[in-house]
Scaffold this motif. Sequence first.
Motif, mmCIF file in Angstrom:
data_model
loop_
_atom_site.group_PDB
_atom_site.id
_atom_site.type_symbol
_atom_site.label_atom_id
_atom_site.label_comp_id
_atom_site.label_asym_id
_atom_site.label_seq_id
_atom_site.Cartn_x
_atom_site.Cartn_y
_atom_site.Cartn_z
ATOM 1 N N HIS A 1 34.634 55.381 56.395
ATOM 2 C CA HIS A 1 35.298 54.307 55.666
ATOM 3 C C HIS A 1 34.789 52.914 56.030
ATOM 4 N N THR A 2 33.975 52.786 57.059
ATOM 5 C CA THR A 2 33.531 51.450 57.473
ATOM 6 C C THR A 2 32.638 50.792 56.435
ATOM 7 N N ALA A 3 31.862 51.561 55.687
ATOM 8 C CA ALA A 3 31.015 50.968 54.649
ATOM 9 C C ALA A 3 31.878 50.313 53.579
ATOM 10 N N ALA A 4 33.015 50.908 53.256
ATOM 11 C CA ALA A 4 33.903 50.306 52.257
ATOM 12 C C ALA A 4 34.473 48.991 52.766
ATOM 13 N N LEU A 5 34.746 48.898 54.066
ATOM 14 C CA LEU A 5 35.232 47.642 54.637
ATOM 15 C C LEU A 5 34.181 46.550 54.508
ATOM 16 N N VAL A 6 32.959 46.891 54.837
ATOM 17 C CA VAL A 6 31.873 45.911 54.766
ATOM 18 C C VAL A 6 31.635 45.502 53.323
ATOM 19 N N THR A 7 31.635 46.447 52.392
ATOM 20 C CA THR A 7 31.439 46.130 50.981
ATOM 21 C C THR A 7 32.561 45.228 50.472
ATOM 22 N N GLY A 8 33.792 45.532 50.835
ATOM 23 C CA GLY A 8 34.923 44.697 50.429
ATOM 24 C C GLY A 8 34.799 43.282 50.961
ATOM 25 N N TRP A 9 34.394 43.156 52.217
ATOM 26 C CA TRP A 9 34.226 41.833 52.820
ATOM 27 C C TRP A 9 33.105 41.070 52.127
ATOM 28 N N LEU A 10 31.992 41.742 51.864
ATOM 29 C CA LEU A 10 30.875 41.072 51.191
ATOM 30 C C LEU A 10 31.259 40.631 49.778
ATOM 31 N N LEU A 11 32.049 41.447 49.077
ATOM 32 C CA LEU A 11 32.499 41.056 47.738
ATOM 33 C C LEU A 11 33.383 39.819 47.794
ATOM 34 N N GLU A 12 34.238 39.744 48.814
ATOM 35 C CA GLU A 12 35.076 38.550 48.967
ATOM 36 C C GLU A 12 34.223 37.319 49.239
ATOM 37 N N GLU A 13 33.206 37.486 50.065
ATOM 38 C CA GLU A 13 32.365 36.347 50.445
ATOM 39 C C GLU A 13 31.398 35.938 49.334
ATOM 40 N N LEU A 14 30.796 36.910 48.654
ATOM 41 C CA LEU A 14 29.741 36.625 47.695
ATOM 42 C C LEU A 14 30.221 36.574 46.242
ATOM 43 N N GLY A 15 31.394 37.120 45.988
ATOM 44 C CA GLY A 15 31.926 37.110 44.636
ATOM 45 C C GLY A 15 31.616 38.395 43.888
ATOM 46 N N PRO A 16 32.292 38.616 42.752
ATOM 47 C CA PRO A 16 32.141 39.878 42.018
ATOM 48 C C PRO A 16 30.770 40.057 41.369
ATOM 49 N N GLU A 17 29.998 38.995 41.233
ATOM 50 C CA GLU A 17 28.680 39.106 40.604
ATOM 51 C C GLU A 17 27.587 39.503 41.605
ATOM 52 N N ALA A 18 27.945 39.717 42.860
ATOM 53 C CA ALA A 18 26.966 40.110 43.879
ATOM 54 C C ALA A 18 26.373 41.469 43.529
ATOM 55 N N MET A 19 25.131 41.646 43.847
ATOM 56 C CA MET A 19 24.444 42.907 43.534
ATOM 57 C C MET A 19 24.761 43.952 44.608
ATOM 58 N N LEU A 20 26.025 44.353 44.679
ATOM 59 C CA LEU A 20 26.492 45.360 45.626
ATOM 60 C C LEU A 20 27.017 46.553 44.848
ATOM 61 N N LEU A 21 26.865 47.725 45.422
ATOM 62 C CA LEU A 21 27.405 48.935 44.783
ATOM 63 C C LEU A 21 28.900 49.013 45.054
ATOM 64 N N HIS A 22 29.686 48.923 43.988
ATOM 65 C CA HIS A 22 31.136 49.041 44.063
ATOM 66 C C HIS A 22 31.633 49.423 42.670
ATOM 67 N N PRO A 23 32.880 49.872 42.534
ATOM 68 C CA PRO A 23 33.359 50.353 41.224
ATOM 69 C C PRO A 23 33.295 49.307 40.108
ATOM 70 N N ASP A 24 33.397 48.024 40.444
ATOM 71 C CA ASP A 24 33.355 46.981 39.420
ATOM 72 C C ASP A 24 31.969 46.382 39.248
ATOM 73 N N ALA A 25 30.939 47.068 39.683
ATOM 74 C CA ALA A 25 29.563 46.559 39.571
ATOM 75 C C ALA A 25 29.084 46.731 38.135
ATOM 76 N N TYR A 26 29.482 45.779 37.279
ATOM 77 C CA TYR A 26 29.137 45.884 35.856
ATOM 78 C C TYR A 26 27.626 45.851 35.632
ATOM 79 N N TRP A 27 26.899 45.160 36.480
ATOM 80 C CA TRP A 27 25.442 45.130 36.354
ATOM 81 C C TRP A 27 24.849 46.522 36.518
ATOM 82 N N LEU A 28 25.555 47.403 37.267
ATOM 83 C CA LEU A 28 25.071 48.767 37.464
ATOM 84 C C LEU A 28 25.520 49.672 36.317
#
Length: 142
Positions: free
Chosen positions: A71-98
């Motif tokens: 589960h630690t990867a989900a914590l890091v991804t959540g933190w990065l999304l908060e810091e970088l915003g929803p348009e960040a190129m990260l793999l997550h369920p709301d990654a519309y670019w993907l």
Amino acid sequence: MSDKRGKAMAAARARGQQSFGHEEQEIVELQAIEKLIGAPATREAYDQLHPQNALLTVQPASRDRAFEPAHTAALVTGWLLEELGPEAMLLHPDAYWLWLPGGLDPELAATLAGFAPAADVPSGPIQFPDVSEIHALGTRTE
């Protein structure tokens, strides 16, 4: 555990026979159980090999599992999304670019717009009636 073994040993001594009887069999069984689960480390190992029924045990909260390796990867991804915003190129369920690399189809966007909340709808918490007002719910004339 030791109380049961002590009682069985006392019963065997009171009987005074040298033959292997019911009490001695019980002592052997209790010693085997104690060997399996007597110490905290052996109990933990036993519990992992033989998990109890989930309905009969207290389940850990999801926050208790947050720091497990899976589960630690989900914590890091959540933190990065908060810091970088929803348009960040990260793999997550709301990654519309993907999920929608060509963007949202205009016809679908128009259809979904009807389900978006209206601008004049208050966004605060819903006000529920008090319990004392329940009898008057059907008779209000406001």
